[in-house]
Design a protein around this motif. Structure first.
Motif, PDB file in Angstrom:
ATOM      1  N   THR A 242       0.840  -1.202   0.000  1.00 47.11           N
ATOM      2  CA  THR A 242       0.000   0.000   0.000  1.00 47.11           C
ATOM      3  C   THR A 242       0.872   1.249   0.000  1.00 47.11           C
ATOM      4  OG1 THR A 242      -1.806  -1.127   1.168  1.00 47.11           O
ATOM      5  CG2 THR A 242      -1.769   1.280   1.265  1.00 47.11           C
ATOM      6  N   TYR A 246       1.178   3.966  -2.977  1.00 49.29           N
ATOM      7  CA  TYR A 246       0.937   5.387  -2.683  1.00 49.29           C
ATOM      8  C   TYR A 246       2.104   6.238  -3.176  1.00 49.29           C
ATOM      9  CZ  TYR A 246      -0.327   9.629  -0.179  1.00 49.29           C
ATOM     10  OH  TYR A 246      -0.670  10.934   0.128  1.00 49.29           O
ATOM     11  N   GLY A 250       0.005   8.036  -5.400  1.00 51.96           N
ATOM     12  CA  GLY A 250      -0.902   8.621  -4.422  1.00 51.96           C
ATOM     13  C   GLY A 250      -2.101   7.729  -4.162  1.00 51.96           C
ATOM     14  N   THR A 251      -3.190   8.329  -3.736  1.00 49.53           N
ATOM     15  CA  THR A 251      -4.410   7.572  -3.442  1.00 49.53           C
ATOM     16  C   THR A 251      -4.910   6.814  -4.667  1.00 49.53           C
ATOM     17  OG1 THR A 251      -5.028   9.252  -1.803  1.00 49.53           O
ATOM     18  CG2 THR A 251      -6.750   7.734  -2.525  1.00 49.53           C
ATOM     19  N   VAL A 254      -2.973   3.612  -5.143  1.00 46.97           N
ATOM     20  CA  VAL A 254      -3.397   2.528  -4.251  1.00 46.97           C
ATOM     21  C   VAL A 254      -4.669   1.870  -4.787  1.00 46.97           C
ATOM     22  CG1 VAL A 254      -4.185   1.957  -1.922  1.00 46.97           C
ATOM     23  CG2 VAL A 254      -2.331   3.616  -2.241  1.00 46.97           C
TER      24      VAL A 254
END
Length: 426
Positions: A242, A246, A250-251, A254
């Motif tokens: 994770t 990221y 970034g988000t 993920v």
């Protein structure tokens, strides 16, 4: 039809492990029934170990030198390759530090009392002398010993590189030395395959002897080590990968990673092979937006030398043996050498049949443990191989994402989705 094919594929992938487990289980039952009398089977197990000891040195030399000698086509795209190797090294180190922290707090062999002889500690040396002894030998004939596996690995890599360099300088289309190395590597892999046919009998005989002597103590030792390992891998997968995803995007990175990684998870667990998972990984990284020129380098290379799961397994074995011989698994020197061995073992084990056996030989030879512990740690590796392979394979995919970030820039994922939407609209 496809379901039947899948079942056959899964069975074929696990066939050798199933036969080994049957041999070990039968041996355990025989040992439990016969008790001390089961010592009569020990010579049959020793035959198997001696065969492996005989084949391991030439196998490692020819396999590694042959692979390096044929790697001249990877000199292109230097930035990609540089970033790839850097990320492989960093993630391997993180995996190693992670499991060292766990086994330091919860030693896998704590409370286990199995007499496996003495530990050949050798003379006390300072840190630099230990490094010299670990990486080199004083004469060529010494490199042909299974107790000098790390020097042999370094020598094989250097020799393979020199063969490749000579081919380049002479502009040879086919280097006869490289072809000779390749043929010898295949021949010794065939030899290992033949020896592994005897493995269910050899390991079964050895475990009959072990269980006859140590009984339930041995079973409890296995249970603790294996039960510890599975949560370790799951936690590393969820936290480590994770974090890597990221870093890569970034988000959104993920979300994208977990959206497309499930097929690789299933395939790696079913086949127990990073190479067999390669087609699934290539498709998955394409869906993640990784450019093909990056995935085509990172993933095949990762299937060979990026082994976070192997690092976890190797360090678990080392910590287990330290506990078995009542040695403290602590200190910067101990941890550094253990990490180095886990990385080198991952390289050697990746493309070799019976790679778990090879890695175990490296551990035992380097530390000077009694060779009779080899069947014990080989079985630990075998019982944890599926989930370790899953970590290896899925780690290659997230590594490809991280390499893309370093090569294409931080906003690579945004650009990928913008271009995809433009193609869709068009």
């Amino acid at each position: 039809m496809s379901t039947t094919f899948t079942k056959r594929t899964v069975f074929k992938s696990y066939q050798s492990m199933i036969l080994l487990l049957i041999g070990i289980i039968v041996g355990c039952i025989v040992g439990g029934i016969m008790g001390e009398k089961a010592q009569m089977f020990k010579p049959f197990g020793q035959i198997f170990l001696n065969l492996m000891f005989t084949a391991v040195v030439p196998l490692v030399f020819f396999s590694l030198s042959s692979s390096i000698a044929k790697m001249s086509n990877l000199t292109r795209l230097g930035k990609i390759l540089k970033s790839t190797l850097l990320i492989f090294l960093v993630t391997g180190m993180i995996a190693s530090v992670f499991i060292i922290a766990v086994v330091t707090v919860i030693p896998p062999a704590d409370g286990v009392s199995i007499e496996m002889g003495t530990y050949d500690a050798g003379e006390q040396m300072n840190m630099m002398d230990q490094v010299v002894k670990a990486l080199t030998v004083s004469d060529f004939n010494l490199i042909l010993s299974r107790n000098a596996m790390l020097p042999l690995i370094i020598f094989a890599i250097a020799f393979g590189y020199c063969v490749s360099l000579v081919s380049k300088q002479r502009e040879l289309e086919h280097n006869p030395v490289a072809e000779f190395l390749d043929i010898c590597a295949e021949a010794f892999m065939k030899m290992i395959n033949l020896i592994m046919l005897y493995a269910p009998i050899g390991l079964g005989a050895y475990f009959a002897s072990l269980v006859g002597t140590y009984g339930a103590e041995l079973v409890n030792a296995y249970a603790k080590a294996v039960i510890m390992f599975f949560p370790i891998c799951v936690v590393y997968f969820l936290t480590g990968f994770t974090a890597y995803a990221y870093y890569a995007g970034g988000t959104q990175g993920v979300k994208t990673y977990y959206k497309h990684i499930l097929p690789a998870v299933v395939t790696s667990l079913a086949t127990q092979s990073s190479v067999a998972t390669l087609p699934t990984n290539l498709d998955g990284t394409k869906r993640m937006g990784v450019p093909e020129d990056i995935s085509n380098i990172v993933l095949p290379l990762g299937a060979t030398i990026h082994m976070d799961g192997t690092a976890l397994t190797t360090l678990m074995k080392i910590a287990f043996l330290f506990g078995l011989f009542d040695m403290p698994f602590s200190g910067f020197g101990v941890w550094t050498t253990a990490i180095a061995i886990s990385v080198m073992s991952g390289v050697v084990m990746s493309g070799i049949p019976g790679g778990g056996m090879m890695g175990s030989l490296i551990i035992v030879g380097f530390y000077g443990f009694n060779p009779e512990v080899i069947p014990i740690i080989v079985t630990i590796g075998m019982l944890t191989d599926a989930i370790a392979t899953m970590i290896n394979a899925t780690g290659d995919a997230v590594a490809a994402m991280m390499v893309t970030r370093r090569v294409e820039g931080k906003d690579w994922m945004h650009k990928t989705y913008v271009s995809t939407e433009e193609v869709t609209v068009g």
